[in-house]
Design a protein around this motif. Sequence first.
Motif, PDB file in Angstrom:
ATOM      1  N   LEU A  35      -0.117   4.751  -6.779  1.00 47.83           N
ATOM      2  CA  LEU A  35       0.895   4.960  -5.750  1.00 47.83           C
ATOM      3  C   LEU A  35       2.199   4.258  -6.093  1.00 47.83           C
ATOM      4  N   ASP A  36       3.312   4.795  -5.534  1.00 54.45           N
ATOM      5  CA  ASP A  36       4.579   4.088  -5.680  1.00 54.45           C
ATOM      6  C   ASP A  36       4.498   2.794  -4.872  1.00 54.45           C
ATOM      7  N   SER A  37       5.379   1.852  -5.144  1.00 51.77           N
ATOM      8  CA  SER A  37       5.253   0.509  -4.580  1.00 51.77           C
ATOM      9  C   SER A  37       5.323   0.476  -3.056  1.00 51.77           C
ATOM     10  N   SER A  38       6.178   1.265  -2.437  1.00 51.57           N
ATOM     11  CA  SER A  38       6.281   1.216  -0.972  1.00 51.57           C
ATOM     12  C   SER A  38       5.039   1.811  -0.310  1.00 51.57           C
ATOM     13  N   THR A  39       4.492   2.869  -0.872  1.00 54.04           N
ATOM     14  CA  THR A  39       3.273   3.463  -0.323  1.00 54.04           C
ATOM     15  C   THR A  39       2.087   2.533  -0.534  1.00 54.04           C
TER      16      THR A  39
END
Length: 89
Positions: A35-39
């Motif tokens: 996942l991307d960092s914010s997710t």
Amino acid sequence: MADTNGLIAALTQLAEAPPAPRGPRCTVGAILDELDSSTAQKVREVLDSVAISSTQIADALTGSGHRVQAPAVARHRRRGASNGCRCPR
């Protein structure tokens, strides 16, 4: 006579090496890595919430294309414990 110095050096190197990982990778940990960092941060927040069940989290992740079962989520939530996964706390 065998080379004991070479044997001692080889054994010392084995003793100082980090242990090899045992068993398969934690499913939730693998999903978090994708996942991307914010997710990933949001998933971590939800994992740390006692108000949200492992089944609800597994259903949300599976609904988003990340196949995982509730017991795997529960095991990840217990990471660091003797009955949890090996992901860092």
